[in-house]
Design a protein around this motif. Sequence first.
Motif, PDB file in Angstrom:
ATOM      1  N   ASP A  46       0.856  -1.184   0.000  1.00  0.00           N
ATOM      2  CA  ASP A  46       0.000   0.000   0.000  1.00  0.00           C
ATOM      3  C   ASP A  46       0.896   1.238   0.000  1.00  0.00           C
ATOM      4  O   ASP A  46       1.518   1.578   1.001  1.00  0.00           O
ATOM      5  CB  ASP A  46      -0.898  -0.017   1.236  1.00  0.00           C
ATOM      6  N   SER A  48       0.349   4.255   0.147  1.00  0.00           N
ATOM      7  CA  SER A  48       0.018   5.315   1.101  1.00  0.00           C
ATOM      8  C   SER A  48       0.675   5.088   2.461  1.00  0.00           C
ATOM      9  O   SER A  48       0.737   5.997   3.275  1.00  0.00           O
ATOM     10  CB  SER A  48      -1.499   5.445   1.258  1.00  0.00           C
ATOM     11  N   LYS A  49       1.190   3.889   2.713  1.00  0.00           N
ATOM     12  CA  LYS A  49       1.854   3.576   3.980  1.00  0.00           C
ATOM     13  C   LYS A  49       3.384   3.581   3.858  1.00  0.00           C
ATOM     14  O   LYS A  49       4.082   3.181   4.778  1.00  0.00           O
ATOM     15  CB  LYS A  49       1.379   2.213   4.480  1.00  0.00           C
ATOM     16  N   THR A  55       1.337   9.521  -4.197  1.00  0.00           N
ATOM     17  CA  THR A  55       1.364   8.155  -4.742  1.00  0.00           C
ATOM     18  C   THR A  55       1.303   8.137  -6.264  1.00  0.00           C
ATOM     19  O   THR A  55       1.674   7.144  -6.875  1.00  0.00           O
ATOM     20  CB  THR A  55       0.228   7.294  -4.166  1.00  0.00           C
TER      21      THR A  55
END
Length: 107
Positions: A46, A48-49, A55
């Motif tokens: 992911d 976003s992490k 992104t």
Amino acid sequence: MSSTKASFVVVICHGSYHIPKPYQPFLTALEAQGIEAYCPQLPSSDLSKMNIGDTSNPDYDRDPPPNGYPQPADDAATLNELLSHLVLESGKHALLVGHSMSIYHGN
């Protein structure tokens, strides 16, 4: 085929560095046949992490996130949470389909 939902579900575990989006046509086809289907976003892929900024235009030269990068154990927890809900709480049978990911927890 009966109009009632099947008593089983299909859960797809996408591969490392993959996302669920490419599996959407398959999920849609299963659901069109009355089969409940899921492909959860795994934390280890992911973006976003990952502390990469935007992104859509990632900057991979940034420092790691403050709490570190998501680990395979985080992926397992995501799948376990979904499967626990589907199997233990909802009483369904689950078919787990994995794609190109191996999780190693050895020394």
